[in-house]
Design a protein around this motif. Structure first.
Motif, PDB file in Angstrom:
ATOM      1  N   THR A 277      55.460  26.165  73.003  1.00  0.00           N
ATOM      2  CA  THR A 277      55.014  24.886  72.816  1.00  0.00           C
ATOM      3  C   THR A 277      55.515  23.807  73.820  1.00  0.00           C
ATOM      4  N   ASP A 278      54.634  22.847  74.231  1.00  0.00           N
ATOM      5  CA  ASP A 278      55.187  21.823  75.172  1.00  0.00           C
ATOM      6  C   ASP A 278      54.542  20.476  74.992  1.00  0.00           C
ATOM      7  N   GLN A 279      55.400  19.580  74.597  1.00  0.00           N
ATOM      8  CA  GLN A 279      54.935  18.117  74.447  1.00  0.00           C
ATOM      9  C   GLN A 279      54.534  17.463  75.791  1.00  0.00           C
TER      10      GLN A 279
ATOM     11  N   MET B 291      49.932  17.748  72.938  1.00  0.00           N
ATOM     12  CA  MET B 291      50.925  18.925  73.020  1.00  0.00           C
ATOM     13  C   MET B 291      49.959  20.278  73.572  1.00  0.00           C
ATOM     14  N   LEU B 292      50.655  21.154  74.089  1.00  0.00           N
ATOM     15  CA  LEU B 292      49.845  22.142  74.805  1.00  0.00           C
ATOM     16  C   LEU B 292      50.821  23.434  74.396  1.00  0.00           C
ATOM     17  N   GLY B 293      50.107  24.726  74.074  1.00  0.00           N
ATOM     18  CA  GLY B 293      50.737  25.796  73.544  1.00  0.00           C
ATOM     19  C   GLY B 293      49.905  27.088  73.681  1.00  0.00           C
ATOM     20  N   VAL B 294      50.900  28.151  73.575  1.00  0.00           N
ATOM     21  CA  VAL B 294      50.141  29.609  73.565  1.00  0.00           C
ATOM     22  C   VAL B 294      50.934  30.267  72.557  1.00  0.00           C
TER      23      VAL B 294
ATOM     24  N   PHE C  37      46.276  26.436  72.731  1.00  0.00           N
ATOM     25  CA  PHE C  37      45.741  25.435  71.926  1.00  0.00           C
ATOM     26  C   PHE C  37      46.197  24.038  72.483  1.00  0.00           C
ATOM     27  N   TYR C  38      45.518  22.981  72.257  1.00  0.00           N
ATOM     28  CA  TYR C  38      45.801  21.677  72.765  1.00  0.00           C
ATOM     29  C   TYR C  38      45.654  20.755  71.655  1.00  0.00           C
ATOM     30  N   ASP C  39      46.596  19.698  71.356  1.00  0.00           N
ATOM     31  CA  ASP C  39      46.481  18.852  70.375  1.00  0.00           C
ATOM     32  C   ASP C  39      46.591  17.501  70.946  1.00  0.00           C
ATOM     33  N   TRP C  40      46.034  16.550  70.186  1.00  0.00           N
ATOM     34  CA  TRP C  40      45.938  15.105  70.736  1.00  0.00           C
ATOM     35  C   TRP C  40      46.082  14.212  69.593  1.00  0.00           C
TER      36      TRP C  40
ATOM     37  N   GLN D 223      46.832  11.202  62.623  1.00  0.00           N
ATOM     38  CA  GLN D 223      45.351  11.621  62.917  1.00  0.00           C
ATOM     39  C   GLN D 223      45.427  12.518  64.134  1.00  0.00           C
ATOM     40  N   TRP D 224      44.959  13.863  64.421  1.00  0.00           N
ATOM     41  CA  TRP D 224      44.975  14.712  65.364  1.00  0.00           C
ATOM     42  C   TRP D 224      43.632  15.329  65.597  1.00  0.00           C
ATOM     43  N   PHE D 225      43.564  15.702  66.904  1.00  0.00           N
ATOM     44  CA  PHE D 225      42.229  16.323  67.237  1.00  0.00           C
ATOM     45  C   PHE D 225      42.691  17.542  68.239  1.00  0.00           C
ATOM     46  N   GLY D 226      42.142  18.700  67.990  1.00  0.00           N
ATOM     47  CA  GLY D 226      42.661  19.586  68.833  1.00  0.00           C
ATOM     48  C   GLY D 226      41.456  20.723  69.058  1.00  0.00           C
ATOM     49  N   VAL D 227      41.886  21.445  70.190  1.00  0.00           N
ATOM     50  CA  VAL D 227      41.073  22.583  70.421  1.00  0.00           C
ATOM     51  C   VAL D 227      41.962  23.929  70.686  1.00  0.00           C
TER      52      VAL D 227
END
Length: 158
Positions: free
Chosen positions: A18-20, A26-29, A61-64, A70-74
């Motif tokens: 995971t990387d901020q 955040m972005l991760g695998v 995945f991507y978190d914002w 509150q977070w939204f992600g895919v």
């Protein structure tokens, strides 16, 4: 119920990176592998024949964070489920969107939904064993999770 004398081997492995990538993102695998192995095909009066299984999973995945707590992600995910490895497989692909909110500092509530694709090919060996499932299907996956975390303990309900 399995007799206590029935030998089983179970293993689950997980790797995640995971990387901020920004102040609020955040972005991760992630990859997982799971194995359930019986000494030989085992007959259970309650469940029938129990076979070895393997599950492989890879996701990105991507978190914002768009507001405080509150977070939204895919999440894009691919999975392979193998029963009698090499004979019966199901491949699943999904694209899930989710929304998370932290109403308090110890509680997180997450809602998720998205499409899923299933592919279960029929093999001659699987048919000979009576495994007749076959097909390609589109479906949906949806749900919610509730997480509670304290200083030394936590709980998760899905």
């Amino acid at each position: 119920m399995l007799p206590l004398a029935q030998r089983t081997l179970s293993n689950e492995s997980l790797a995640e990176l995971t990387d901020q990538v920004g102040l609020n993102s955040m972005l991760g695998v992630r990859g997982t592998y799971s194995l359930l192995d019986y000494a030989s095909a085992f007959q259970s009066a309650q469940f029938g024949t129990l076979y070895d299984t393997r599950v492989y999973s890879a996701e990105a995945f991507y978190d914002w964070r768009f507001a405080t707590r509150q977070w939204f992600g895919v999440t894009g995910r691919g999975q392979r489920f193998e029963t009698l490895p090499g004979i019966a497989t199901t491949d699943v692909g999904s694209l899930l969107m989710y929304y998370s909110v932290e109403p308090t500092s110890v509680v997180t509530l997450t809602f998720f939904a998205g499409p899923e694709y299933y592919d279960t090919p029929r093999t001659a060996a699987g048919t000979a064993l009576g495994l007749n499932g076959q097909g390609r299907f589109w479906g949906s996956s949806e749900g919610a999770t509730l997480n509670w975390k304290a200083y030394r303990s936590s709980a998760n309900v899905s």
